[in-house]
Design a protein around this motif. Structure first.
Motif, PDB file in Angstrom:
ATOM      1  N   THR A  68       0.871  -1.173   0.000  1.00 41.34           N
ATOM      2  CA  THR A  68       0.000   0.000   0.000  1.00 41.34           C
ATOM      3  C   THR A  68       0.903   1.215   0.000  1.00 41.34           C
ATOM      4  N   TRP A  69       0.687   2.103  -0.957  1.00 42.52           N
ATOM      5  CA  TRP A  69       1.472   3.327  -1.062  1.00 42.52           C
ATOM      6  C   TRP A  69       0.623   4.494  -0.605  1.00 42.52           C
ATOM      7  N   VAL A  70       1.245   5.371   0.196  1.00 43.11           N
ATOM      8  CA  VAL A  70       0.558   6.557   0.695  1.00 43.11           C
ATOM      9  C   VAL A  70       1.305   7.791   0.219  1.00 43.11           C
ATOM     10  N   TYR A  71       0.554   8.705  -0.388  1.00 40.39           N
ATOM     11  CA  TYR A  71       1.074  10.006  -0.823  1.00 40.39           C
ATOM     12  C   TYR A  71       0.427  11.066   0.052  1.00 40.39           C
ATOM     13  N   ASP A  72       1.232  11.859   0.720  1.00 41.37           N
ATOM     14  CA  ASP A  72       0.740  12.973   1.539  1.00 41.37           C
ATOM     15  C   ASP A  72       1.354  14.256   1.021  1.00 41.37           C
ATOM     16  N   ARG A  73       0.533  15.207   0.699  1.00 42.90           N
ATOM     17  CA  ARG A  73       1.019  16.511   0.234  1.00 42.90           C
ATOM     18  C   ARG A  73       0.322  17.605   1.021  1.00 42.90           C
ATOM     19  N   VAL A  74       1.079  18.604   1.411  1.00 34.79           N
ATOM     20  CA  VAL A  74       0.547  19.781   2.086  1.00 34.79           C
ATOM     21  C   VAL A  74       1.036  20.996   1.319  1.00 34.79           C
ATOM     22  N   SER A  75       0.122  21.879   0.989  1.00 22.72           N
ATOM     23  CA  SER A  75       0.526  23.112   0.324  1.00 22.72           C
ATOM     24  C   SER A  75       0.000  24.293   1.125  1.00 22.72           C
ATOM     25  N   SER A  76       0.746  25.371   1.118  1.00 22.41           N
ATOM     26  CA  SER A  76       0.373  26.584   1.831  1.00 22.41           C
ATOM     27  C   SER A  76       0.285  27.747   0.863  1.00 22.41           C
ATOM     28  N   ASN A  77      -0.687  28.577   1.088  1.00 21.62           N
ATOM     29  CA  ASN A  77      -0.852  29.788   0.306  1.00 21.62           C
ATOM     30  C   ASN A  77      -0.871  30.950   1.292  1.00 21.62           C
ATOM     31  N   ILE A  78       0.177  31.761   1.276  1.00 20.55           N
ATOM     32  CA  ILE A  78       0.300  32.880   2.207  1.00 20.55           C
ATOM     33  C   ILE A  78       0.377  34.169   1.403  1.00 20.55           C
ATOM     34  N   ARG A 106      -3.720  23.376   2.466  1.00 21.76           N
ATOM     35  CA  ARG A 106      -4.483  22.326   1.809  1.00 21.76           C
ATOM     36  C   ARG A 106      -3.707  21.025   1.934  1.00 21.76           C
ATOM     37  N   THR A 107      -4.401  19.964   2.318  1.00 19.76           N
ATOM     38  CA  THR A 107      -3.759  18.662   2.401  1.00 19.76           C
ATOM     39  C   THR A 107      -4.406  17.727   1.382  1.00 19.76           C
ATOM     40  N   LEU A 108      -3.599  16.842   0.832  1.00 21.35           N
ATOM     41  CA  LEU A 108      -4.080  15.832  -0.102  1.00 21.35           C
ATOM     42  C   LEU A 108      -3.403  14.513   0.257  1.00 21.35           C
ATOM     43  N   THR A 109      -4.208  13.491   0.500  1.00 24.77           N
ATOM     44  CA  THR A 109      -3.698  12.154   0.777  1.00 24.77           C
ATOM     45  C   THR A 109      -4.269  11.203  -0.265  1.00 24.77           C
ATOM     46  N   ILE A 110      -3.389  10.452  -0.913  1.00 25.12           N
ATOM     47  CA  ILE A 110      -3.803   9.446  -1.890  1.00 25.12           C
ATOM     48  C   ILE A 110      -3.242   8.109  -1.414  1.00 25.12           C
ATOM     49  N   ILE A 111      -4.111   7.108  -1.340  1.00 24.27           N
ATOM     50  CA  ILE A 111      -3.716   5.767  -0.909  1.00 24.27           C
ATOM     51  C   ILE A 111      -3.944   4.819  -2.077  1.00 24.27           C
ATOM     52  N   VAL A 120      -2.451  -2.107  -9.439  1.00 27.48           N
ATOM     53  CA  VAL A 120      -3.393  -1.375  -8.587  1.00 27.48           C
ATOM     54  C   VAL A 120      -4.680  -2.190  -8.454  1.00 27.48           C
ATOM     55  N   ARG A 121      -5.061  -2.464  -7.191  1.00 29.42           N
ATOM     56  CA  ARG A 121      -6.325  -3.159  -6.937  1.00 29.42           C
ATOM     57  C   ARG A 121      -7.370  -2.205  -6.384  1.00 29.42           C
ATOM     58  N   ASP A 122      -6.924  -1.077  -5.802  1.00 31.31           N
ATOM     59  CA  ASP A 122      -7.847  -0.084  -5.247  1.00 31.31           C
ATOM     60  C   ASP A 122      -7.073   1.197  -4.963  1.00 31.31           C
ATOM     61  N   PHE A 123      -7.767   2.317  -4.955  1.00 33.57           N
ATOM     62  CA  PHE A 123      -7.139   3.584  -4.533  1.00 33.57           C
ATOM     63  C   PHE A 123      -8.209   4.500  -3.962  1.00 33.57           C
ATOM     64  N   ALA A 124      -7.774   5.377  -3.087  1.00 32.09           N
ATOM     65  CA  ALA A 124      -8.675   6.343  -2.456  1.00 32.09           C
ATOM     66  C   ALA A 124      -7.910   7.641  -2.250  1.00 32.09           C
ATOM     67  N   TYR A 125      -8.643   8.715  -2.043  1.00 27.57           N
ATOM     68  CA  TYR A 125      -8.017  10.013  -1.831  1.00 27.57           C
ATOM     69  C   TYR A 125      -8.869  10.826  -0.873  1.00 27.57           C
ATOM     70  N   ARG A 126      -8.211  11.790  -0.247  1.00 24.42           N
ATOM     71  CA  ARG A 126      -8.889  12.686   0.698  1.00 24.42           C
ATOM     72  C   ARG A 126      -8.201  14.034   0.627  1.00 24.42           C
ATOM     73  N   THR A 127      -8.990  15.084   0.643  1.00 28.38           N
ATOM     74  CA  THR A 127      -8.427  16.432   0.632  1.00 28.38           C
ATOM     75  C   THR A 127      -9.133  17.277   1.684  1.00 28.38           C
ATOM     76  N   SER A 128      -8.412  18.201   2.243  1.00 25.33           N
ATOM     77  CA  SER A 128      -9.003  19.135   3.208  1.00 25.33           C
ATOM     78  C   SER A 128      -8.323  20.489   3.082  1.00 25.33           C
ATOM     79  N   THR A 129      -9.072  21.508   3.405  1.00 25.65           N
ATOM     80  CA  THR A 129      -8.559  22.881   3.357  1.00 25.65           C
ATOM     81  C   THR A 129      -8.865  23.546   4.688  1.00 25.65           C
ATOM     82  N   PHE A 130      -7.880  24.213   5.231  1.00 26.87           N
ATOM     83  CA  PHE A 130      -8.089  24.951   6.487  1.00 26.87           C
ATOM     84  C   PHE A 130      -7.194  26.153   6.557  1.00 26.87           C
TER      85      PHE A 130
END
Length: 130
Positions: A68-78, A106-111, A120-130
């Motif tokens: 299982t591969w996990v991608y985590d990205r965080v980006s900032s806009n200032i 903003r965070t983005l997680t892709i599994i 690839v047998r399955d993949f999912a993603y989640r994003t959030s902004t705060f």
């Protein structure tokens, strides 16, 4: 005294311009939910996933030795802005400069889950902004 006034008159427009500019926003990561939705497909090889998303942040295996591969990205806009009114008023003995700042993260997680053949047998993603 005349040299001082000439210097002040010459430098004030430069200072006013410098104080009223805003900093450019930081660019977000190139990996997006849309890219994952469009380009990651069931049955895709691990090499193709790396080509699309790059190297994962974390790799784990389950009890069947499937990765299982996990991608985590965080980006900032200032963004910061400051008004230069205080420069002109400072010459006359007052200071009423204004400034403002805003930030957004903003965070983005892709599994991505692989099968026994490293496809690839399955993949999912989640994003959030705060």
């Amino acid at each position: 005294m005349n040299k001082f006034l000439i210097s002040v008159c010459f430098l004030c427009p430069l200072l006013l311009t410098a104080c009223s500019s805003s900093l450019p926003a930081i660019k977000e990561e190139q990996m997006t939910v849309a890219k994952a939705q469009k380009e990651i497909k069931i049955g895709m090889s691990a090499a193709d996933v790396v080509e699309v998303l790059g190297s994962p942040n974390m790799i784990t295996t389950d009890s069947h030795r499937r990765e299982t591969w996990v991608y985590d990205r965080v980006s900032s806009n200032i963004q910061r802005k400051s008004g230069g009114v205080g420069v002109w008023l400072l010459i006359f003995g007052a200071d009423s400069s204004s400034s403002s700042a805003s930030s957004q993260q903003r965070t983005l997680t892709i599994i991505v889950k692989f099968d026994e053949n490293n496809l690839v047998r399955d993949f999912a993603y989640r994003t959030s902004t705060f």
